[in-house]
Structure formats: structure tokens, C-alpha cells
Design a protein around this motif. Sequence first.
Motif, PDB file in Angstrom:
ATOM      1  N   GLY A 118      -6.059  -0.976   0.908  1.00  0.00           N
ATOM      2  CA  GLY A 118      -5.138  -2.086   1.132  1.00  0.00           C
ATOM      3  C   GLY A 118      -4.816  -2.859  -0.126  1.00  0.00           C
ATOM      4  O   GLY A 118      -5.354  -2.591  -1.201  1.00  0.00           O
ATOM      5  N   GLY A 119      -3.909  -3.817   0.016  1.00  0.00           N
ATOM      6  CA  GLY A 119      -3.491  -4.598  -1.150  1.00  0.00           C
ATOM      7  C   GLY A 119      -2.466  -5.643  -0.749  1.00  0.00           C
ATOM      8  O   GLY A 119      -2.448  -6.087   0.391  1.00  0.00           O
ATOM      9  N   VAL A 120      -1.635  -6.037  -1.710  1.00  0.00           N
ATOM     10  CA  VAL A 120      -0.558  -6.981  -1.395  1.00  0.00           C
ATOM     11  C   VAL A 120       0.757  -6.456  -1.946  1.00  0.00           C
ATOM     12  O   VAL A 120       0.782  -5.778  -2.973  1.00  0.00           O
ATOM     13  CB  VAL A 120      -0.771  -8.366  -2.052  1.00  0.00           C
ATOM     14  N   THR A 121       1.857  -6.760  -1.248  1.00  0.00           N
ATOM     15  CA  THR A 121       3.180  -6.602  -1.843  1.00  0.00           C
ATOM     16  C   THR A 121       3.882  -7.925  -1.632  1.00  0.00           C
ATOM     17  O   THR A 121       3.390  -8.770  -0.897  1.00  0.00           O
ATOM     18  CB  THR A 121       4.033  -5.514  -1.141  1.00  0.00           C
ATOM     19  N   THR A 122       5.019  -8.087  -2.267  1.00  0.00           N
ATOM     20  CA  THR A 122       5.737  -9.345  -2.083  1.00  0.00           C
ATOM     21  C   THR A 122       6.015  -9.537  -0.607  1.00  0.00           C
ATOM     22  O   THR A 122       6.667  -8.716   0.012  1.00  0.00           O
ATOM     23  CB  THR A 122       7.075  -9.299  -2.856  1.00  0.00           C
ATOM     24  N   GLY A 123       5.483 -10.615  -0.070  1.00  0.00           N
ATOM     25  CA  GLY A 123       5.783 -10.973   1.303  1.00  0.00           C
ATOM     26  C   GLY A 123       4.874 -10.404   2.367  1.00  0.00           C
ATOM     27  O   GLY A 123       5.025 -10.729   3.529  1.00  0.00           O
ATOM     28  N   ARG A 131       0.731  -8.750   3.404  1.00  0.00           N
ATOM     29  CA  ARG A 131      -0.586  -8.180   3.149  1.00  0.00           C
ATOM     30  C   ARG A 131      -0.535  -6.748   3.606  1.00  0.00           C
ATOM     31  O   ARG A 131      -0.054  -6.462   4.694  1.00  0.00           O
ATOM     32  CB  ARG A 131      -1.606  -8.882   4.031  1.00  0.00           C
ATOM     33  N   VAL A 132      -1.046  -5.835   2.798  1.00  0.00           N
ATOM     34  CA  VAL A 132      -1.044  -4.446   3.214  1.00  0.00           C
ATOM     35  C   VAL A 132      -2.456  -4.108   3.708  1.00  0.00           C
ATOM     36  O   VAL A 132      -3.424  -4.289   2.982  1.00  0.00           O
ATOM     37  CB  VAL A 132      -0.659  -3.527   2.043  1.00  0.00           C
ATOM     38  N   CYS A 147       1.294   0.626  -2.221  1.00  0.00           N
ATOM     39  CA  CYS A 147       1.004  -0.513  -1.341  1.00  0.00           C
ATOM     40  C   CYS A 147      -0.428  -0.462  -0.808  1.00  0.00           C
ATOM     41  O   CYS A 147      -1.121  -1.462  -0.766  1.00  0.00           O
ATOM     42  CB  CYS A 147       1.961  -0.529  -0.153  1.00  0.00           C
ATOM     43  N   HIS A 148      -0.859   0.721  -0.363  1.00  0.00           N
ATOM     44  CA  HIS A 148      -2.143   0.791   0.350  1.00  0.00           C
ATOM     45  C   HIS A 148      -3.326   1.053  -0.576  1.00  0.00           C
ATOM     46  O   HIS A 148      -4.440   1.178  -0.110  1.00  0.00           O
ATOM     47  CB  HIS A 148      -2.087   1.874   1.425  1.00  0.00           C
ATOM     48  N   GLN A 149      -3.150   1.163  -1.871  1.00  0.00           N
ATOM     49  CA  GLN A 149      -4.183   1.447  -2.858  1.00  0.00           C
ATOM     50  C   GLN A 149      -4.617   2.908  -2.720  1.00  0.00           C
ATOM     51  O   GLN A 149      -4.645   3.451  -1.616  1.00  0.00           O
ATOM     52  CB  GLN A 149      -5.381   0.480  -2.716  1.00  0.00           C
TER      53      GLN A 149
END
Lengths: 462, 264
Positions: free
Chosen positions: B166-171, B173-174, B159-161
Amino acid sequence: MIRRTVNFLDSRTGAVPFLRKSLRYIFPDHWSFLLGEIAMYAFIVLVATGVYLTLFFEPSLAETTYTGSYKPLQGLAMSEAYRSAVELSFDIPSGLLMRQTHHWASNIFVAAILMHLLRVFFTGAFRKPREITWVIGLLMLFATLLEGYLGYSMIDDLLSGIGLAIGYGVALSLPVVGANLTLGLWGGPFPGDPAFESRMYVAHVFLLPILIGTLMAGHLALVASRHHAQFKATKRATERKLVGMPAFPAQVPRSLALMFATVAVLFLLGGLVQINPIWQWGPFEVSQGTNGAQPDWYLGWLIGSLRLVPGFDVTIGDYTLIPNPFWGGALFPLVVMAVLGAWPWLERRFGGVRGFHNILDRPRDVPGRTAFGFAFFTWVALIFLAGSADRATVFFGLDYESQVVFFRGAVIVAPIVAFFVTRRICRELKRGEEIGVDKERAEEEAEEEAQEAEREKEPAPA
Amino acid sequence: MSLRRLILAAVLSALVLAGAAYAQPKNGVVRPSGETKLPPRELGSQLYAGNCSACHGIDGSGQRTPRKTTEGIEGQGPSLRGVGARSVDFYLRTGYMPISEPDEQPVRRRPLFSDLEIRALVDYVSSLPPPGPPIPKPHPERGNLAEGYELFTENCAGCHQVAAQGGVTTGARVPPLTDASAVQIAQSVRIGPYLMPRFSERQISDEELDSIIAYAELAAKEPVDEGGWGIGHLGPITEGMVTWYFAAVVLVLVCLMIGRRLRA
């Protein structure tokens, strides 16, 4: 002294007539003809830095333990390949400079090829008698994409492992041949046999560079034998007469200057701007992954297409005939390649213009081609952009799912809009020019008439 | 004519969108008068009543069902009983709370409350029975970087790279971990804010957590940029941007410069 050397060489090789001819070879005078040369010089830098890297890189998946100077990896198990690449970066003199310059050069190599391709496309330089040169150029581009992919894949860091997993999925998705092809290449289910690493290595440092070099030689030989095409910059330039500057003393120094500039930019980037910090990604393990894994930019269009194609499989009963990655990962690049490759013939067939073409078009002169090209490259560019939608979410807070929906619509609508807008602009530009020419002529005539009237009015000198 | 109308429509809709974005309720907070004179527990209680109770309930036991009031639907939030100082401190110091809509993702911003107010709120909410866990005291200096790297890639990087960007998961923003302190990392791993899973001590022991924090802080805040300017530690995306916006532009300029015949 020079004369003696020349005599020595000539009496032994008989090369002087050839040399004289090449020094007198005429280059047309336009900056856009230099774009391809950037690619050539980037390739030379790639070979030179690449040779240095082979001295230290170990293409082996044998397991080892890291003991180098980067703390967070100390004591971890990893492959020889990854370890040697990290060691190359931290503990070998100039290793990181060479590695980074090599990687920047690959990014810029492809960028230069693409710019060159666009110039050639929009000026119609691919037309008879240069179709083969065009096709060779395309082959070179695709060989380069593969070469770059193998280059960062064989390091066996986390990103390359994820990239390979995607490549494996795409190869496996090829109808009929997929299963056997992946078995043959990888030697087993992903991540495959350790021998796969040496296969990538041989292809990357030997087969593909030789292929690219040969294609490049053929490309250049064809350019020279057909001579350059030219813009109609002066009245003297015609389909049969090339106007420009001789290789020596005009073009060679120019080209050398470009070479120095290219090498300078590449090494500056290599020394100052970090690229692919593999130690931060860590070694690849099948169970691990990372958010936001991306390929190098020139493969971004494939990630974009994999994301945009809706999730469906073509199945017959329980048997999946065409798994989903096929559409985005294999069919899409094939279509792009095929359209570009067939374009010279498509244009002859449907554009109706045959015969030899040594005079280049300005994009506005051929609204149909320019509009098609713009639409086509808009399509590819949008798919490319969709590949980085996840970062747009992190940076700008754009909702990821809505972006995908947006891009799915845009890749259909935008090219159509681009086509008509571009065609309109081309036509307007041309009309504007014609009006301009008419206006100038009319103004000149009016002026003359006015002068004539003046003269008549003047009283005859006494 | 039609073109002009099109442009007009575009401008108008842009204005409407901008207006809608601007008109979002601001997160003003309600403060009792004479704050500094109130005893902390009383201050916390009043701040809670004014800013949190609409969603988390007057007595902190949460509100499962939305409640209609004269001002529309009032929010809902989970029970805060037993979440302890660990959770309240995290949600307030990251600026996650209060949110304006119950279904929005809490995001990091400058906290709306002062340090004094945060301490008062933490004190008040954690005084509600049953008692909950205190604010953790991690020791990243005791952690092991290599172990931290491995645990981070196993549990968090998806999730956090991997470089904690950071990054994205379904639903969701991480967020990148560039702003999270050691304490906040420890808190979030145990709490699992929003869609992030929570990790129990059986899954990640306190010692392992120290290692994770040591690695995450290094990766996010002092990455080893041996190769020069780190361009965001995102890998290929920023590299592609440098390729095009810098290298390609410079080289085309060079072509433009030397590709023109000097006319004397």
C-alpha cells in the motif's frame, strides 16, 4: 615465553616504550565515551563482511537472465549486478547472513556516529584543542553517508534505481556545474553509461573505505595525542590533570566487551531480521517505480527536505538557473554540515570563551549552546520525520497534504520553541542546584547551632 | 499560571477533537423485520431501499445532484445499472459500501451485511436492467509468477508498492493487498474502485490477470522472507526503526553497564 616474544619484538622494532605508554594511556570513566567505539567496531564488521561480499558480487550492468531459486524472478532479464546480489542471498553459503549483517552494520555505524556526535556537541568536547578532531569526525560522517548510498545503489534493484534517479536530479540541480558534473559522473543522461556501475563500485569498496579508515585513524591519533577530555567527576580532575583508568588492565577488557556486544548485535540482526530484501523489490528498469520508495534511514532527512521545500524554480527567462531539488537535496545538507563544522569557531567568537578546555561541560552549564543544539537537531529531526509522512498516511490515516503543511510550519516554529524551552530548563536546573547547595549549607549550619545550643544547655558534669 | 492555562487549553482541544471523531455517524444498517422469511429478491429490494437508495436512487439509476431533505443533504452516488454482480459483490464483501458521506473514500472493514444479505443485495441490484458482468472466477494457479511480477510493477506498484503493502496517491490512501482475496483482486482490476484506474481486457487479459493475482497474493500474503523476520516489507522505514529502537538502545545499555566502574 611472553618475555622472550617481547624481547624479540623490542630488539627489532623498538616498540616497547610506545607499547608501555599506550597501555598506561588514561581513559576517563564515563559510559558516554564508549559511543564512538561502537562506531569503530561497526566499521570493522563492515570491512570484514564487505570483503566477503566482494567475492561474489559482480559490479556490471551487462544483461543476463535469472535462473536462481527465487521463483517470481525466474526467466527475467536483469543486470549482472542485481542477479549476483540475489544469488548471493539465496544460493551462496552465508551470503545472506553476510549481506544482511553488512547492511545492519551500516545502519548502526551511522547511528553510533550520530550519538557520539551529539555527546561531543552537548558536552563541548569540540573546543580547543579538539576542533580538528571534530571536523574530521564530521567529514567521516559525510563520507559514510555517501558510502552507504553507493552501497545500496550499486545493487541495481528497484529501490536503488529510484534512489539514484533522485541523486541524479539533485546533482543535476547544482547551479552552473550540475550539467557537466552529472555528465562526467554518469557518462550520459540517467541511467547513464554502464561504466557508472564500476565507478560506484570502485568508490564503494576502495576509495571511500580508505578515506573513512584514514580519517578514523587521524581522528583516533588526535584524540590520543590531545588525550581525552573529562567530566569534572571528582575534585582531582582538573584542566591539567586527567583522572581515569589505564588502558590496561581496565579499559581494554571493557572495550573488548563492547566489541563483542556490537558484533553480537550486528550478527544477530543479520541472521534474524530481514533487511533490504532485494528479491522482493525486483530489478530496476527506468520505466518502473514503486509507491513508498525510501532511502536508508540516514538519508531520510534529505527526502524530507525535498518534500518540504515548496515547488518553485529560479529561472531567468526560459533558462532554469536553480532547479528545485537544489534546495532540499544539496543546500540543506551543506548548511547542516557548515553550521556543525563552523560551530567550534562560532562559539569562540560569540560565546566569548577562549583558551584550552579539557574539562567537559554538562549540558545545563552552557544553556546557550544546549538550547541552540536542541533547536538545531529538532529542526533536522522534524525534516527527517517529514520524509516518512507517506507511511503515516497508510498506517494512521493522516492526510498526506495536511501533514506536509503541518511540517512546513513545524520546522519553523518548533526549533524556536525548543530553543527557549531548553534554555529555560537549563537555567532552572542550575538554579535548583545552587539553591540545593545553599540549602544544604544552611541546614548544616542550623544543625551545628542547634547542637551547640544543646551542649550549652546541658548542665556541666558535676 | 500561563503554563497551566496552556495545558488546560491543550487538554480541552484534545477532548473536543476526540469528541468530534467519536460523534461521526455510525454506519448502522436498516433491516426489514423477519428477514429470513422473505424471498431473496424481496429482501434485497428492501435492504436496498433502506440503505442504498438515498445515494444510488430508488431505481438504482444514481443521483447526480444532492437532494435536500429534512435531515440535511442526502447523498449522491453513481448509477448501479449495469455494474453487475461483479461490482456489487466487491463493494459489499470488502465492506466498502455503504459509506456515510458521498465524498469519502470507501475503506475496507468488516462487512455490515451478513452473507445472506449480501447475496440478496447482489441478486437484486444485478437484476436491474441492463444486465452487467458476473462475479469473475480467476485461476491464479494457472498464472506465471515472473509475468505477474512484471505486470504488477508496471501497472500496480506505483500505487500499491512493489511488495503490495500500500501507499498514497494524490487524493487517496492506497490499501495494502494483504486482505484482498483472489476474486477481489480480479474484481477491483476490472472495476477500478474510487481513484484506482480500471483495466480493460485489452490492457490486461484474463490470463495476465491470473498472473498478477498469483504474484500479488504471494507478495502480500506469503512473501519469501529468506532473511528472517520481514518487519512489514516496507524497506528502509522499518529498518531504521529497528536500528534505533532496538540496536541503538541495546548498545547504549551495554555502554551504561560496562561503562561504570565496579565499586567493591
